[in-house]
Design an enzyme around this catalytic site. Structure first.
Site, PDB file in Angstrom:
ATOM      1  N   VAL A   1       0.836  -1.199   0.000  1.00  0.00           N
ATOM      2  CA  VAL A   1       0.000   0.000   0.000  1.00  0.00           C
ATOM      3  C   VAL A   1       0.872   1.250   0.000  1.00  0.00           C
ATOM      4  O   VAL A   1       0.595   2.209  -0.729  1.00  0.00           O
ATOM      5  CB  VAL A   1      -1.001   0.003   1.174  1.00  0.00           C
ATOM      6  CG1 VAL A   1      -1.726   1.343   1.277  1.00  0.00           C
ATOM      7  CG2 VAL A   1      -2.010  -1.128   1.013  1.00  0.00           C
TER       8      VAL A   1
ATOM      9  N   ALA B   1       2.110   1.495  -3.604  1.00  0.00           N
ATOM     10  CA  ALA B   1       1.038   1.788  -4.567  1.00  0.00           C
ATOM     11  C   ALA B   1       0.498   3.207  -4.408  1.00  0.00           C
ATOM     12  O   ALA B   1       0.206   3.880  -5.403  1.00  0.00           O
ATOM     13  CB  ALA B   1      -0.091   0.772  -4.415  1.00  0.00           C
ATOM     14  N   GLU B   2       0.373   3.658  -3.185  1.00  0.00           N
ATOM     15  CA  GLU B   2      -0.200   4.978  -2.927  1.00  0.00           C
ATOM     16  C   GLU B   2       0.835   6.088  -3.026  1.00  0.00           C
ATOM     17  O   GLU B   2       0.521   7.195  -3.434  1.00  0.00           O
ATOM     18  CB  GLU B   2      -0.847   5.021  -1.539  1.00  0.00           C
ATOM     19  CG  GLU B   2      -2.066   4.153  -1.390  1.00  0.00           C
ATOM     20  CD  GLU B   2      -3.261   4.650  -2.174  1.00  0.00           C
ATOM     21  OE1 GLU B   2      -3.318   5.857  -2.528  1.00  0.00           O
ATOM     22  OE2 GLU B   2      -4.156   3.834  -2.451  1.00  0.00           O
ATOM     23  N   GLY B   3       2.070   5.782  -2.636  1.00  0.00           N
ATOM     24  CA  GLY B   3       3.071   6.830  -2.533  1.00  0.00           C
ATOM     25  C   GLY B   3       2.765   7.706  -1.328  1.00  0.00           C
ATOM     26  O   GLY B   3       1.678   7.645  -0.762  1.00  0.00           O
TER      27      GLY B   3
ATOM     28  N   ARG C   1      -2.373  -2.607  -9.444  1.00  0.00           N
ATOM     29  CA  ARG C   1      -2.901  -2.937  -8.117  1.00  0.00           C
ATOM     30  C   ARG C   1      -3.726  -4.217  -8.169  1.00  0.00           C
ATOM     31  O   ARG C   1      -3.586  -5.099  -7.327  1.00  0.00           O
ATOM     32  CB  ARG C   1      -3.755  -1.765  -7.629  1.00  0.00           C
ATOM     33  CG  ARG C   1      -4.105  -1.875  -6.195  1.00  0.00           C
ATOM     34  CD  ARG C   1      -4.606  -0.556  -5.667  1.00  0.00           C
ATOM     35  NE  ARG C   1      -4.340  -0.499  -4.257  1.00  0.00           N
ATOM     36  CZ  ARG C   1      -4.045   0.595  -3.603  1.00  0.00           C
ATOM     37  NH1 ARG C   1      -3.971   1.748  -4.232  1.00  0.00           N
ATOM     38  NH2 ARG C   1      -3.828   0.550  -2.311  1.00  0.00           N
TER      39      ARG C   1
END
Length: 160
Positions: free
Chosen positions: A25, A28-30, A150
């Site tokens: 996460v 993926a989110e940064g 994702r």
């Protein structure tokens, strides 16, 4: 017709938040210190946190980590309510799905129906891969590469 998985309640486990999920996460989110609008137009901050975020908000990495833990705990709570994950990998896949798309998306999905009905792993993975579309500000449906990556992670993790 596929085999319908009917397991006694005590046979299912409630899994915790794995470091594998946390790390994914984060990647993926940064990390963003200032609020921004995500691809769906929702104010977001830190590692994908959206609850109560305003356009002027700022955040530290420590606060972002706290929000991430809270958000993953909430997602996992919904996964555990559904009582369908039999492995840590399955729990992680569903928790990321809920974190990213919301519990309502999971609860009403063909994905959850396939899991409940005991469809083969490959067909369940195919259902994860369907959730790769977002909308432009003018409402046009578009395939988003970030969602493709994702969903691919979730599909792989489901089988682990």
């Amino acid at each position: 017709m596929p085999y319908i998985c009917r397991r006694p309640k005590e046979a299912m486990a409630n899994f915790g938040i794995s470091e594998t999920l946390r790390a994914f996460v984060r990647e993926a989110e940064g990390f963003r210190t200032k609020a921004y609008k995500d691809s769906g137009g929702v104010w977001t901050i830190g590692y994908g946190h959206t609850r109560g975020v305003k356009s002027t908000d700022k955040i530290t990495r420590r606060q972002a980590e706290e929000y991430l833990e809270q958000d993953l705990e909430e997602a996992l709570k919904y996964v555990n309510v559904e009582d369908v994950a039999r492995t840590q990998g399955q729990s992680d896949a569903l928790a990321d799905f809920v974190f990213n798309l919301g519990y309502g998306s999971l609860r009403t999905s063909t994905l959850l129906r396939y899991i409940r009905q005991g469809f083969p792993t490959e067909e369940i993975q195919g259902q994860f891969r369907r959730w790769v579309y977002g909308h432009t500000p003018d409402g046009k449906k578009v395939r988003l590469e970030g969602l493709v990556k994702r969903r691919e992670w979730e599909a792989r993790r489901w089988a682990e």
